[in-house]
Design a protein around this motif. Structure first.
Motif, PDB file in Angstrom:
ATOM      1  N   UNK A   1      -8.020 -32.481 -14.980  1.00 20.17           N
ATOM      2  CA  UNK A   1      -7.075 -32.609 -13.864  1.00 20.17           C
ATOM      3  C   UNK A   1      -7.399 -33.796 -12.957  1.00 20.17           C
ATOM      4  N   UNK A   2      -8.412 -34.579 -13.303  1.00 19.98           N
ATOM      5  CA  UNK A   2      -8.683 -35.779 -12.494  1.00 19.98           C
ATOM      6  C   UNK A   2      -7.616 -36.825 -12.767  1.00 19.98           C
ATOM      7  N   UNK A   3      -7.354 -37.709 -11.787  1.00 23.11           N
ATOM      8  CA  UNK A   3      -6.330 -38.741 -11.996  1.00 23.11           C
ATOM      9  C   UNK A   3      -6.636 -39.570 -13.243  1.00 23.11           C
ATOM     10  N   UNK A   4      -5.627 -39.796 -14.044  1.00 28.02           N
ATOM     11  CA  UNK A   4      -5.774 -40.663 -15.209  1.00 28.02           C
ATOM     12  C   UNK A   4      -6.396 -39.993 -16.423  1.00 28.02           C
ATOM     13  N   UNK A   5      -6.663 -38.692 -16.332  1.00 26.94           N
ATOM     14  CA  UNK A   5      -7.378 -38.024 -17.427  1.00 26.94           C
ATOM     15  C   UNK A   5      -6.520 -37.918 -18.686  1.00 26.94           C
TER      16      UNK A   5
ATOM     17  N   UNK B   1     -16.388 -35.174 -12.088  1.00 32.66           N
ATOM     18  CA  UNK B   1     -15.066 -34.539 -12.037  1.00 32.66           C
ATOM     19  C   UNK B   1     -15.082 -33.315 -11.127  1.00 32.66           C
ATOM     20  N   UNK B   2     -16.106 -32.479 -11.273  1.00 32.04           N
ATOM     21  CA  UNK B   2     -16.183 -31.283 -10.426  1.00 32.04           C
ATOM     22  C   UNK B   2     -16.394 -31.698  -8.968  1.00 32.04           C
ATOM     23  N   UNK B   3     -17.273 -32.672  -8.770  1.00 29.73           N
ATOM     24  CA  UNK B   3     -17.489 -33.176  -7.406  1.00 29.73           C
ATOM     25  C   UNK B   3     -16.202 -33.717  -6.815  1.00 29.73           C
ATOM     26  N   UNK B   4     -15.479 -34.485  -7.603  1.00 33.91           N
ATOM     27  CA  UNK B   4     -14.221 -35.066  -7.131  1.00 33.91           C
ATOM     28  C   UNK B   4     -13.190 -33.999  -6.828  1.00 33.91           C
ATOM     29  N   UNK B   5     -13.111 -33.005  -7.708  1.00 36.55           N
ATOM     30  CA  UNK B   5     -12.164 -31.908  -7.478  1.00 36.55           C
ATOM     31  C   UNK B   5     -12.534 -31.164  -6.202  1.00 36.55           C
TER      32      UNK B   5
ATOM     33  N   UNK C   1       4.081 -45.175   0.140  1.00 40.21           N
ATOM     34  CA  UNK C   1       2.948 -44.406  -0.354  1.00 40.21           C
ATOM     35  C   UNK C   1       2.154 -45.315  -1.289  1.00 40.21           C
ATOM     36  N   UNK C   2       0.961 -45.691  -0.865  1.00 33.92           N
ATOM     37  CA  UNK C   2       0.138 -46.548  -1.717  1.00 33.92           C
ATOM     38  C   UNK C   2      -0.858 -45.672  -2.461  1.00 33.92           C
ATOM     39  N   UNK C   3      -1.082 -45.984  -3.714  1.00 37.78           N
ATOM     40  CA  UNK C   3      -1.976 -45.174  -4.545  1.00 37.78           C
ATOM     41  C   UNK C   3      -3.085 -46.041  -5.110  1.00 37.78           C
ATOM     42  N   UNK C   4      -4.265 -45.472  -5.104  1.00 41.43           N
ATOM     43  CA  UNK C   4      -5.438 -46.131  -5.662  1.00 41.43           C
ATOM     44  C   UNK C   4      -5.602 -45.722  -7.119  1.00 41.43           C
ATOM     45  N   UNK C   5      -6.342 -46.512  -7.862  1.00 44.17           N
ATOM     46  CA  UNK C   5      -6.606 -46.141  -9.240  1.00 44.17           C
ATOM     47  C   UNK C   5      -7.301 -44.785  -9.355  1.00 44.17           C
ATOM     48  N   UNK C   6      -8.007 -44.373  -8.306  1.00 38.97           N
ATOM     49  CA  UNK C   6      -8.687 -43.070  -8.375  1.00 38.97           C
ATOM     50  C   UNK C   6      -7.842 -41.933  -7.827  1.00 38.97           C
ATOM     51  N   UNK C   7      -6.573 -42.179  -7.562  1.00 46.37           N
ATOM     52  CA  UNK C   7      -5.688 -41.100  -7.164  1.00 46.37           C
ATOM     53  C   UNK C   7      -5.516 -40.925  -5.664  1.00 46.37           C
ATOM     54  N   UNK C   8      -6.367 -41.583  -4.860  1.00 51.71           N
ATOM     55  CA  UNK C   8      -6.204 -41.516  -3.404  1.00 51.71           C
ATOM     56  C   UNK C   8      -4.851 -42.114  -3.017  1.00 51.71           C
ATOM     57  N   UNK C   9      -4.225 -41.526  -2.003  1.00 46.37           N
ATOM     58  CA  UNK C   9      -2.959 -42.083  -1.531  1.00 46.37           C
ATOM     59  C   UNK C   9      -2.963 -42.192  -0.009  1.00 46.37           C
ATOM     60  N   UNK C  10      -2.182 -43.147   0.496  1.00 41.34           N
ATOM     61  CA  UNK C  10      -1.988 -43.287   1.941  1.00 41.34           C
ATOM     62  C   UNK C  10      -0.499 -43.450   2.192  1.00 41.34           C
TER      63      UNK C  10
END
Ligand SMILES: Nc1nc2c(c(=O)[nH]1)N[C@H]1C(S)=C(S)[C@@H](COP(=O)(O)O)O[C@H]1N2
Ligand SMILES: [Mo]
Length: 514
Positions: A116-120, A44-48, A319-328
């Motif tokens: 605060x990570x996506x889906x938490x 989580x910290x790494x991702x943040x 806007x496409x969203x990934x399960x991990x919160x990434x968007x394009x």
């Protein structure tokens, strides 16, 4: 008696116990209750941290560490944590309450990252909370004697001696480290998606792609026309590969649409699937770099899904969203024109590997991956560039990312020592969706010579080229440039990857012996 070394050991032990308990707890939580979020405080910290990485730092990390940038991140985090814990321990030796409060504060930051990570959900913070409590207990106990001498306590009986602080601290630190490793291993063992992937059947298509023999020139060292899946470059912000269960996967289309649509995988696989040859490349690819690959993708055109939802007037972006919160954020027009913008389920005839987006990802010819190629895609929002932005845009990268025409010399390699005699210069060139019409080479200051082009099975994929060469002895510089299908020659202007892709001609220096 405590000293600075004792404090450092106590701090590191407390930190290790915290993370050991938290990582084991996170793995157990993930395996039993299941979690949409990232209960592991390390991830989580790494991702943040990754999410807060500005363009220049991401670029620097990729330049220095290449695709090992995630390993580098974890090593950096580990060192930072050890130093921070040692310092906290020393503080605690001198001012016990202050040290414990600071330790709790750092723990709270970790919990905040988890939450605060996506889906938490709130439950995701429990392992970290338990870890921090355990760590506080360890720290309080190990720094107790020096800072809080209790009168009347028989010395040596319950007050640890210096040796025992070091021994206990060292032992607990090792135990904590074991916990961290075991927790991560346990979490990975819980990744059950591999079985689902093996059971996944690649859908058949009405018109399968065949790669004509003429697409492959086969010069040793030249990139093969199709990039082997196992060697295919991987770029994403995910610190652990998202595990998406195909049984529960859903794709939702909403926003500026006449009707919201949600499909599951079975429904997706029932649609008329197409196969397409598309070269994917990363905006972070430097001139001559290897963050580019070509594959056959099997999928359902995004266009048809959007038709089903009915796109409303005024929309210009999806806007496409990934399960991990990434968007394009992808321009609507490239998803609705006749190109093969796909919801892909297979790569080179196999189910998508986990790291390339299993079970479903986007593949859009002509755009860099960061604005189009969302892996583990679960959500499409029809919207506008005015209202929404993709993941990388606020981080300093361009809002739109059309691929820039590029060419690369694969052989001879830069710095090669060649024996005298005839040889071949060879490589690839790409300008997705425009195609490649010409590749030219220049040796030293000589005239530009046209290379022989391989067949181009698709304007959306790269094209091989080669040129026989009989060099004179000595040092030589070879330069390549390509011209796209619209007659535009690649610019010689050297521009870095930020904000929207590098330009400049690829050049290699070689020496030819006697
Ligand atoms: N979920 C997700 N999808 C993503 C990304 C990401 O960080 N997360 N990165 C994008 C970028 S920058 C690129 S270049 C491509 C790379 O796809 P590949 O790893 O399959 O080669 O994926 C895109 N899709
Ligand atoms: Mo990328």
């Amino acid at each position: 008696m405590s000293s600075r070394a004792d404090g450092a050991v106590a701090g590191v032990a407390a930190g290790a116990v915290t993370l050991g308990v938290a990582e084991v707890g996170a793995a157990l939580l993930g395996r039993t209750v299941g979690s949409e979020g990232t209960p592991s405080p390390l991830l989580a910290v790494g991702g943040a941290f990754v999410d807060r990485t500005p363009a220049w730092l991401k670029d620097l990390a990729v330049t220095v560490f290449g695709t090992a940038d995630k390993v580098a991140l974890f090593v950096g985090m580990g060192l930072t944590l050890v130093i921070a814990c040692a310092v906290l321990g020393e503080v605690a030796v001198r001012r016990r309450t202050v040290g414990l409060l600071l330790f709790a504060l750092v723990g709270a930051v970790g919990m905040a990252a988890v939450l605060t990570r996506p889906g938490a959900s709130a439950a995701d913070a429990v392992p970290t909370l338990l870890g921090v409590l355990a760590g506080l207990g360890v720290l309080a106990r190990l720094v107790a004697p020096a800072t809080q001498p209790r009168s009347g306590m028989p010395s040596g009986a319950t007050v640890p001696t210096r040796r025992s602080v070091l021994a206990w601290g060292g032992g607990l630190a090792v135990l904590g480290a074991v916990g961290i490793v075991a927790g991560r291993a346990l979490a990975r063992a819980g990744e059950v998606v591999e079985a689902a992937r093996e059971a996944f059947r690649v859908p058949t298509v009405r018109r399968p792609v065949t790669v004509p023999a003429g697409a492959e020139q086969g010069v040793p060292g030249q990139a093969t026309y199709l990039s082997p899946t196992d060697d295919f470059y991987r770029i994403d912000t995910a610190l652990s590969v998202p595990q998406v269960d195909p049984a529960t996967w859903r794709l939702r289309v909403h926003g500026m649409v006449d009707r919201e649509v949600e499909i599951d995988l079975e429904e997706l696989l029932d649609q008329p699937m197409v196969e397409a040859l598309v070269t994917l490349c990363c905006v972070s690819n430097t001139v001559g770099g290897s963050l580019v690959g070509n594959a056959v993708w099997t999928g359902w055109p995004v266009r048809e899904l959007l038709e089903r939802a009915g796109v409303q007037d005024g929309a210009d972006m999806v806007l496409s969203t990934s399960t991990d919160g990434f968007t394009a954020g992808t321009p609507l027009e490239v998803l609705t024109d006749d190109r093969n913008a796909l919801l892909a389920v297979a790569m080179n005839g196999e189910p998508l590997p986990d790291r390339h987006g299993f079970p479903v990802r986007m593949v859009v010819p002509g755009l860099y991956g960061y604005v189009s190629a969302t892996k583990w895609v679960v959500d499409l929002k029809v919207t506008t560039f005015a209202a929404d932005e993709g993941y990388w845009t606020p981080r300093g990268w361009g809002e739109r990312g059309p691929v820039k025409t590029a060419s690369r010399i694969d052989v001879p390699r830069a710095g090669a020592d060649l024996a005298a005699g005839p040889t071949v210069i060879a490589g690839v060139a790409w300008a997705q969706h425009r195609g490649i019409d010409k590749v030219e080479l220049q040796v030293d200051d000589g005239p530009w010579e046209e290379a022989e082009l391989a067949l181009e099975p698709s304007v959306d994929s790269w094209r091989q080229w080669k040129l026989p060469w009989d060099p004179a002895q000595g040092e030589h510089t070879i330069t390549v440039r390509a011209t796209d299908g619209e007659g535009q020659t690649q610019t010689s202007e050297e521009v870095g990857v930020i904000p929207d892709g590098a330009t400049g001609w690829h050049r290699v220096e070689v020496s030819v012996g006697a």
